[in-house]
Scaffold this active site. Structure first.
Site, PDB file in Angstrom:
ATOM      1  N   ASP A  12      11.787 111.606  94.938  1.00  9.87           N
ATOM      2  CA  ASP A  12      12.863 112.220  94.167  1.00  9.87           C
ATOM      3  C   ASP A  12      12.271 113.506  93.587  1.00  9.87           C
ATOM      4  O   ASP A  12      11.051 113.703  93.589  1.00  9.87           O
ATOM      5  CB  ASP A  12      13.311 111.263  93.068  1.00  9.87           C
ATOM      6  CG  ASP A  12      14.385 111.859  92.171  1.00  9.87           C
ATOM      7  OD1 ASP A  12      15.259 112.574  92.688  1.00  9.87           O
ATOM      8  OD2 ASP A  12      14.326 111.626  90.948  1.00  9.87           O
ATOM      9  N   ASP A  14      13.619 115.587  90.309  1.00  6.25           N
ATOM     10  CA  ASP A  14      13.598 115.647  88.841  1.00  6.25           C
ATOM     11  C   ASP A  14      12.983 114.376  88.268  1.00  6.25           C
ATOM     12  O   ASP A  14      13.460 113.272  88.530  1.00  6.25           O
ATOM     13  CB  ASP A  14      15.014 115.819  88.302  1.00  6.25           C
ATOM     14  CG  ASP A  14      15.647 117.137  88.728  1.00  6.25           C
ATOM     15  OD1 ASP A  14      14.899 118.103  88.910  1.00  6.25           O
ATOM     16  OD2 ASP A  14      16.876 117.181  88.881  1.00  6.25           O
TER      17      ASP A  14
END
Length: 255
Positions: A12, A14
């Site tokens: 991922d 953020d």
């Protein structure tokens, strides 16, 4: 014991690769203040892992705006975020990320990013690591955002890797649900209260190696974990790095 073969790791963005949360918070706060919308850090925490429109819907709290108004607000919020991030990009890269990516690539493991952010490619370029990645899929590439599995399945497809041979590194509950729905292994980053339904958990990626990923998954079952269990009592890391199976592809570990 079930054999674990990992040929790709999907990050991922953020909260995993970069800590952009404060800049997103400040951007949403500015928009909320300008439009008279109630917003605070407690509401902001609920936006973790959500798409832009889903985040706006949470902030609106049941109130509605038409698509044209929503698009204008989201564009303004994005402009505020890019203005802040551009000045602070080098401060956002989280510890351990680049060394782990480099070790994975040296071992022949493919590395991708699957993010709900529509700015993912731009952010990764600003961070200077886009060229280290085999695939980048973001909110512009899929119709259904997390917790739907689309973004992670698209990353695996772009890399030519079966979902069962991927491990996802996620810090958001919605992202973990997406990885599980995709049939992938998933390691949560952060507190057990938030990511305890992953197959395994790290506090962060600082000091994490490919061997540590396999060791963390070695005791996990392929079955979908019970959602949001109580976080286990932390134990000191003791497993030894596994030995690759003879005859498997370079960079593929088995346990």
């Amino acid at each position: 014991m079930e054999t674990i073969e990992i040929t790709a790791v999907i990050f991922d963005l953020d909260g995993v690769i970069a800590d952009t949360s404060e800049y997103h918070y400040l951007s949403w706060q500015r928009l909320a203040d300008e439009e008279g919308l109630p917003f605070d850090r407690q509401v902001n925490e609920r936006l973790r892992g959500k798409s832009r429109r889903a985040s706006l819907d949470i902030i609106l709290g049941g109130h509605t705006v038409d698509d044209e108004q929503a698009a204008a607000w989201l564009e303004r919020k994005n402009d505020y975020f890019m203005q802040i991030f551009r000045d602070h990009a080098t401060e956002c890269l989280l510890p351990g990320v680049v060394p782990l990516i480099q070790e994975l690539r040296l071992a022949g493991i493919k590395v991708g990013v699957g993010s709900a952010s529509r700015n993912a490619r731009w952010i990764l370029q600003q961070l200077g690591i886009a060229e280290l990645l085999d695939a980048i899929i973001d909110g512009l590439d899929v119709e259904h955002s997390k917790p739907a599995p689309d973004v992670f399945l698209h990353v695996a497809d772009q890399m030519g890797v079966a979902a069962a041979h991927c491990v996802v590194l996620e810090d958001a509950a919605a992202g973990i649900e997406a990885a599980l729905a995709a049939g992938m292994w998933v390691i949560g980053l952060g507190p057990g209260q938030r990511v305890g339904h992953a197959h395994a958990r790290f506090d962060s990626l600082e000091g994490v190696t490919p061997a540590a990923i396999i060791a963390a998954l070695a005791g996990a079952s392929r079955r979908t974990p019970t959602p949001n269990p109580q976080p286990p009592t932390p134990q000191p890391p003791t497993p030894q790095p596994p030995t690759p199976h003879a005859g498997t592809l370079a960079g593929r570990w088995a346990s």
